[in-house]
Design a protein around this motif. Structure first.
Motif, PDB file in Angstrom:
ATOM      1  N   UNK A 136     -14.926 -35.058  49.395  1.00  0.00           N
ATOM      2  CA  UNK A 136     -15.039 -33.496  49.731  1.00  0.00           C
ATOM      3  C   UNK A 136     -14.910 -32.859  49.400  1.00  0.00           C
ATOM      4  N   UNK A 137     -15.795 -32.967  48.284  1.00  0.00           N
ATOM      5  CA  UNK A 137     -16.093 -32.575  46.729  1.00  0.00           C
ATOM      6  C   UNK A 137     -16.895 -30.661  47.078  1.00  0.00           C
ATOM      7  N   UNK A 138     -17.764 -30.895  48.234  1.00  0.00           N
ATOM      8  CA  UNK A 138     -18.748 -30.195  48.516  1.00  0.00           C
ATOM      9  C   UNK A 138     -17.997 -29.486  49.755  1.00  0.00           C
ATOM     10  N   UNK A 139     -17.024 -29.480  49.854  1.00  0.00           N
ATOM     11  CA  UNK A 139     -16.108 -28.601  51.650  1.00  0.00           C
ATOM     12  C   UNK A 139     -15.222 -27.662  50.526  1.00  0.00           C
ATOM     13  N   UNK A 140     -14.742 -28.384  49.343  1.00  0.00           N
ATOM     14  CA  UNK A 140     -13.854 -27.405  48.908  1.00  0.00           C
ATOM     15  C   UNK A 140     -14.462 -26.204  48.066  1.00  0.00           C
ATOM     16  N   UNK A 141     -15.608 -26.542  46.949  1.00  0.00           N
ATOM     17  CA  UNK A 141     -16.475 -25.902  46.862  1.00  0.00           C
ATOM     18  C   UNK A 141     -16.553 -24.272  47.463  1.00  0.00           C
ATOM     19  N   UNK A 142     -17.255 -25.319  48.714  1.00  0.00           N
ATOM     20  CA  UNK A 142     -17.516 -23.436  49.750  1.00  0.00           C
ATOM     21  C   UNK A 142     -16.233 -22.521  50.325  1.00  0.00           C
ATOM     22  N   UNK A 143     -15.287 -23.834  50.281  1.00  0.00           N
ATOM     23  CA  UNK A 143     -13.809 -22.607  50.691  1.00  0.00           C
ATOM     24  C   UNK A 143     -13.542 -22.078  49.338  1.00  0.00           C
ATOM     25  N   UNK A 144     -14.122 -22.525  48.364  1.00  0.00           N
ATOM     26  CA  UNK A 144     -13.403 -21.808  47.595  1.00  0.00           C
ATOM     27  C   UNK A 144     -14.673 -21.054  47.633  1.00  0.00           C
ATOM     28  N   UNK A 145     -15.524 -20.560  46.743  1.00  0.00           N
ATOM     29  CA  UNK A 145     -17.207 -20.183  46.757  1.00  0.00           C
ATOM     30  C   UNK A 145     -16.439 -18.478  48.601  1.00  0.00           C
ATOM     31  N   UNK A 146     -15.849 -19.029  49.031  1.00  0.00           N
ATOM     32  CA  UNK A 146     -15.537 -18.175  50.960  1.00  0.00           C
ATOM     33  C   UNK A 146     -14.123 -17.430  50.160  1.00  0.00           C
ATOM     34  N   UNK A 147     -13.266 -17.942  49.517  1.00  0.00           N
ATOM     35  CA  UNK A 147     -12.238 -17.228  48.988  1.00  0.00           C
ATOM     36  C   UNK A 147     -12.367 -16.009  47.291  1.00  0.00           C
ATOM     37  N   UNK A 148     -13.467 -16.563  46.889  1.00  0.00           N
ATOM     38  CA  UNK A 148     -13.312 -15.843  45.804  1.00  0.00           C
ATOM     39  C   UNK A 148     -14.581 -14.409  46.649  1.00  0.00           C
ATOM     40  N   UNK A 149     -15.206 -14.744  47.449  1.00  0.00           N
ATOM     41  CA  UNK A 149     -16.310 -13.513  48.406  1.00  0.00           C
ATOM     42  C   UNK A 149     -14.660 -13.220  49.032  1.00  0.00           C
ATOM     43  N   UNK A 150     -14.385 -12.976  49.635  1.00  0.00           N
ATOM     44  CA  UNK A 150     -12.750 -12.495  50.454  1.00  0.00           C
ATOM     45  C   UNK A 150     -12.096 -11.690  48.971  1.00  0.00           C
ATOM     46  N   UNK A 151     -11.812 -11.971  47.760  1.00  0.00           N
ATOM     47  CA  UNK A 151     -11.506 -11.587  46.933  1.00  0.00           C
ATOM     48  C   UNK A 151     -12.187  -9.982  46.367  1.00  0.00           C
ATOM     49  N   UNK A 152     -13.774 -10.353  46.313  1.00  0.00           N
ATOM     50  CA  UNK A 152     -14.138  -9.375  46.113  1.00  0.00           C
ATOM     51  C   UNK A 152     -14.603  -8.053  46.826  1.00  0.00           C
ATOM     52  N   UNK A 153     -14.135  -8.420  47.866  1.00  0.00           N
ATOM     53  CA  UNK A 153     -14.914  -7.914  48.842  1.00  0.00           C
ATOM     54  C   UNK A 153     -13.455  -6.952  48.862  1.00  0.00           C
ATOM     55  N   UNK A 154     -12.452  -7.618  49.464  1.00  0.00           N
ATOM     56  CA  UNK A 154     -11.734  -6.700  48.655  1.00  0.00           C
ATOM     57  C   UNK A 154     -11.070  -5.633  47.862  1.00  0.00           C
ATOM     58  N   UNK A 155     -11.470  -6.270  46.182  1.00  0.00           N
ATOM     59  CA  UNK A 155     -11.307  -5.347  45.568  1.00  0.00           C
ATOM     60  C   UNK A 155     -11.764  -4.456  45.309  1.00  0.00           C
ATOM     61  N   UNK A 156     -14.046  -4.165  46.383  1.00  0.00           N
ATOM     62  CA  UNK A 156     -14.535  -3.287  46.225  1.00  0.00           C
ATOM     63  C   UNK A 156     -14.194  -2.220  47.728  1.00  0.00           C
ATOM     64  N   UNK A 157     -13.618  -2.824  48.303  1.00  0.00           N
ATOM     65  CA  UNK A 157     -13.462  -2.295  49.046  1.00  0.00           C
ATOM     66  C   UNK A 157     -12.104  -0.798  48.833  1.00  0.00           C
ATOM     67  N   UNK A 158     -11.726  -1.175  47.778  1.00  0.00           N
ATOM     68  CA  UNK A 158      -9.868  -0.806  47.709  1.00  0.00           C
ATOM     69  C   UNK A 158     -10.492   0.250  46.369  1.00  0.00           C
ATOM     70  N   UNK A 159     -11.229   0.040  45.477  1.00  0.00           N
ATOM     71  CA  UNK A 159     -11.581   0.903  43.935  1.00  0.00           C
ATOM     72  C   UNK A 159     -12.608   1.578  44.487  1.00  0.00           C
TER      73      UNK A 159
END
Length: 214
Positions: A31-54
């Motif tokens: 399940x490591x690849x699935x966890x890594x994929x979810x992690x990458x997506x979460x970081x993407x969402x976080x960076x998208x949110x920060x970018x929109x706000x600033x």
């Protein structure tokens, strides 16, 4: 004039858990690849949110490019594994062959079997590995740009450290030491999200940037 704070607490938590999953996923079987994929997506969402706000989408764009490059690396890794298995199972073995010769008297004589050695396509594996190395350097470059931009936005020094580790990782990837340096960079990304403030001050667009990444 009172500065207006920008709340990024939710993005901080998403980025923290996403970066942890992206790192831990590489050590979890099946399940490591699935966890890594979810992690990458979460970081993407976080960076998208920060970018929109600033109003600065550099971290999101850079990390998206790194994410796409990482997918290419995963595909290449699968190709290398498949090619290696195919090489060891279908090549490098001795094949028994028989042949026959017709004598001048018209008799057919069967020649004893002899082995024919097939060489493994090492040049193919080497070429795929070289391409894998190049793509990993590209991933490290975009990661370096991502966390350098995050340092400029948040002022969190761990992001600057992560950017520097990725920079040195990209420069030394050819001797494989770079992969260890990139791993250290991932740890500093986690520390960066952990120490990142929950609220940012809204800065004027013409305010000079912090000290450059070294």
């Amino acid at each position: 004039m009172v500065s207006v704070g920008i709340d990024i607490s939710s993005e901080k938590n998403l980025g923290l858990w996403g970066s942890i999953l992206a790192l831990v996923g590489g050590f979890v079987p099946y399940l490591g690849s699935v966890l890594a994929l979810v992690g990458f997506i979460l970081v993407l969402v976080a960076l998208k949110g920060i970018g929109d706000k600033v109003k600065d989408d550099r971290p999101f764009k850079y990390y998206l490019l790194a994410f796409i490059s990482a997918i290419v690396v995963a595909v290449i890794f699968a190709i290398v594994v498949f090619t290696s298995l195919f090489a060891f199972s279908g090549f490098g073995v001795i094949e028994e062959t028989h042949s026959s010769v017709i004598t001048p008297e018209g008799e057919t004589v069967v020649v004893p079997p002899h082995g024919v050695q097939h060489s493994a396509p090492t040049f193919v594996i080497a070429g795929v590995f070289l391409f894998f190395l190049v793509v990993m350097i590209v991933v490290a470059y975009f990661e370096m740009k991502t966390w350098g931009a995050m340092y400029e936005i948040t002022g969190t020094k761990e992001f600057r450290d992560a950017s520097n580790w990725y920079k040195w990782g990209a420069m030394t990837a050819i001797i494989l030491v770079g992969f260890l340096l990139m791993f250290i960079g991932r740890i500093f990304v986690i520390l960066g999200f952990s120490n990142m403030p929950k609220e940012l001050e809204e800065k004027p667009s013409d305010m000079p940037m912090d000290s450059p990444i070294v």
